[in-house]
Design a protein around this motif. Sequence first.
Motif, PDB file in Angstrom:
ATOM      1  N   LEU A 119       0.821  -1.276   0.025  1.00 33.13           N
ATOM      2  CA  LEU A 119       0.034   0.024   0.004  1.00 33.13           C
ATOM      3  C   LEU A 119       0.887   1.248   0.092  1.00 33.13           C
ATOM      4  O   LEU A 119       0.551   2.127  -0.766  1.00 33.13           O
ATOM      5  CB  LEU A 119      -0.780   0.019   1.266  1.00 33.13           C
ATOM      6  N   ILE A 120       2.001   1.228   0.882  1.00 32.96           N
ATOM      7  CA  ILE A 120       2.854   2.347   0.839  1.00 32.96           C
ATOM      8  C   ILE A 120       3.542   2.469  -0.481  1.00 32.96           C
ATOM      9  O   ILE A 120       3.561   3.794  -1.062  1.00 32.96           O
ATOM     10  CB  ILE A 120       3.902   2.242   1.824  1.00 32.96           C
ATOM     11  N   ILE A 121       3.779   1.543  -1.141  1.00 36.35           N
ATOM     12  CA  ILE A 121       4.331   1.608  -2.603  1.00 36.35           C
ATOM     13  C   ILE A 121       3.477   2.222  -3.457  1.00 36.35           C
ATOM     14  O   ILE A 121       3.773   3.101  -4.291  1.00 36.35           O
ATOM     15  CB  ILE A 121       5.100   0.419  -2.899  1.00 36.35           C
ATOM     16  N   ASN A 122       2.303   1.641  -3.568  1.00 32.02           N
ATOM     17  CA  ASN A 122       1.382   1.973  -4.215  1.00 32.02           C
ATOM     18  C   ASN A 122       1.089   3.606  -4.260  1.00 32.02           C
ATOM     19  O   ASN A 122       0.811   4.599  -5.314  1.00 32.02           O
ATOM     20  CB  ASN A 122      -0.023   1.457  -4.307  1.00 32.02           C
ATOM     21  N   ILE A 123       0.769   4.233  -3.016  1.00 31.22           N
ATOM     22  CA  ILE A 123       0.388   5.613  -2.588  1.00 31.22           C
ATOM     23  C   ILE A 123       1.578   6.253  -2.978  1.00 31.22           C
ATOM     24  O   ILE A 123       1.262   7.169  -3.836  1.00 31.22           O
ATOM     25  CB  ILE A 123       0.152   5.480  -1.208  1.00 31.22           C
ATOM     26  N   SER A 124       2.719   5.898  -2.983  1.00 29.29           N
ATOM     27  CA  SER A 124       4.047   6.764  -3.345  1.00 29.29           C
ATOM     28  C   SER A 124       4.182   6.715  -4.565  1.00 29.29           C
ATOM     29  O   SER A 124       4.418   7.889  -5.300  1.00 29.29           O
ATOM     30  CB  SER A 124       5.269   6.357  -2.519  1.00 29.29           C
ATOM     31  N   SER A 125       3.889   5.872  -5.365  1.00 25.86           N
ATOM     32  CA  SER A 125       3.957   5.684  -6.847  1.00 25.86           C
ATOM     33  C   SER A 125       2.724   6.745  -7.442  1.00 25.86           C
ATOM     34  O   SER A 125       2.985   7.478  -8.314  1.00 25.86           O
ATOM     35  CB  SER A 125       3.807   4.170  -7.271  1.00 25.86           C
ATOM     36  N   ILE A 126       1.784   6.779  -6.806  1.00 27.06           N
ATOM     37  CA  ILE A 126       0.572   7.780  -7.419  1.00 27.06           C
ATOM     38  C   ILE A 126       0.781   8.866  -7.172  1.00 27.06           C
ATOM     39  O   ILE A 126       0.650   9.868  -8.036  1.00 27.06           O
ATOM     40  CB  ILE A 126      -0.927   7.074  -6.730  1.00 27.06           C
ATOM     41  N   VAL A 127       1.600   9.307  -5.788  1.00 32.70           N
ATOM     42  CA  VAL A 127       1.872  10.704  -5.593  1.00 32.70           C
ATOM     43  C   VAL A 127       2.905  11.043  -6.619  1.00 32.70           C
ATOM     44  O   VAL A 127       2.719  12.448  -7.092  1.00 32.70           O
ATOM     45  CB  VAL A 127       2.265  10.851  -4.101  1.00 32.70           C
ATOM     46  N   ILE A 128       4.033  10.464  -6.901  1.00 28.82           N
ATOM     47  CA  ILE A 128       5.123  10.638  -7.811  1.00 28.82           C
ATOM     48  C   ILE A 128       4.422  10.901  -9.239  1.00 28.82           C
ATOM     49  O   ILE A 128       4.709  11.803  -9.894  1.00 28.82           O
ATOM     50  CB  ILE A 128       5.909   9.373  -7.877  1.00 28.82           C
ATOM     51  N   ILE A 129       3.356  10.053  -9.879  1.00 29.15           N
ATOM     52  CA  ILE A 129       2.899  10.221 -10.943  1.00 29.15           C
ATOM     53  C   ILE A 129       2.059  11.777 -10.985  1.00 29.15           C
ATOM     54  O   ILE A 129       2.035  12.309 -12.006  1.00 29.15           O
ATOM     55  CB  ILE A 129       1.999   9.252 -11.245  1.00 29.15           C
ATOM     56  N   PHE A 130       1.343  11.909 -10.041  1.00 27.87           N
ATOM     57  CA  PHE A 130       0.640  13.059  -9.994  1.00 27.87           C
ATOM     58  C   PHE A 130       1.617  14.327  -9.979  1.00 27.87           C
ATOM     59  O   PHE A 130       1.195  15.224 -10.609  1.00 27.87           O
ATOM     60  CB  PHE A 130      -0.559  13.116  -8.652  1.00 27.87           C
ATOM     61  N   ILE A 131       2.518  14.507  -9.138  1.00 23.96           N
ATOM     62  CA  ILE A 131       3.411  15.472  -9.056  1.00 23.96           C
ATOM     63  C   ILE A 131       4.109  15.692 -10.545  1.00 23.96           C
ATOM     64  O   ILE A 131       4.407  16.884 -10.756  1.00 23.96           O
ATOM     65  CB  ILE A 131       4.281  15.302  -7.575  1.00 23.96           C
ATOM     66  N   SER A 132       4.652  14.487 -10.972  1.00 23.57           N
ATOM     67  CA  SER A 132       5.175  14.645 -12.460  1.00 23.57           C
ATOM     68  C   SER A 132       4.331  15.227 -13.295  1.00 23.57           C
ATOM     69  O   SER A 132       4.957  16.050 -14.230  1.00 23.57           O
ATOM     70  CB  SER A 132       5.680  13.287 -12.584  1.00 23.57           C
ATOM     71  N   MET A 133       3.088  14.928 -13.372  1.00 28.13           N
ATOM     72  CA  MET A 133       2.162  15.351 -14.222  1.00 28.13           C
ATOM     73  C   MET A 133       1.872  16.710 -14.118  1.00 28.13           C
ATOM     74  O   MET A 133       1.997  17.522 -15.094  1.00 28.13           O
ATOM     75  CB  MET A 133       0.932  14.530 -14.344  1.00 28.13           C
ATOM     76  N   PHE A 134       1.733  17.355 -12.900  1.00 28.31           N
ATOM     77  CA  PHE A 134       1.575  18.524 -12.579  1.00 28.31           C
ATOM     78  C   PHE A 134       3.056  19.626 -12.939  1.00 28.31           C
ATOM     79  O   PHE A 134       2.680  20.471 -13.648  1.00 28.31           O
ATOM     80  CB  PHE A 134       1.429  18.932 -11.166  1.00 28.31           C
ATOM     81  N   TYR A 135       3.899  19.026 -12.875  1.00 23.80           N
ATOM     82  CA  TYR A 135       5.430  19.740 -13.268  1.00 23.80           C
ATOM     83  C   TYR A 135       5.360  19.790 -14.674  1.00 23.80           C
ATOM     84  O   TYR A 135       5.559  20.840 -15.375  1.00 23.80           O
ATOM     85  CB  TYR A 135       6.484  19.003 -12.612  1.00 23.80           C
TER      86      TYR A 135
END
Length: 98
Positions: free
Chosen positions: A3-19
């Motif tokens: 769950l921690i890996i999934n949540i951190s992956s999703i956060v990385i994806i959203f931050i990268s998309m925003f950037y």
Amino acid sequence: MSLIINISSIVIIFISMFYYYRKIVVYKNNSLGQKVLSNTSQLTMSAYLLGLAVILIELNAFGLSRSKFVDHLLMYGAFVSLVNSLSLWYFSRTLKED
């Protein structure tokens, strides 16, 4: 742990998309920006193909379960997004106008 890996992956994806979308607005009408985006897309495509090859090799060699496959897809998306953002940052710092 998954769950921690999934949540951190999703956060990385959203931050990268925003950037990435923020930089697109800045670079869309600029010749230097077009060079930056071109070089970035080359590295992103390479990361995309590399990650896809790794997932397919793991799928054929180990026979991933559905939950492990989803975990690997999220990590794959985070990897490609991170490569995209880092290459965009790198090329925006190093490329100069001709």
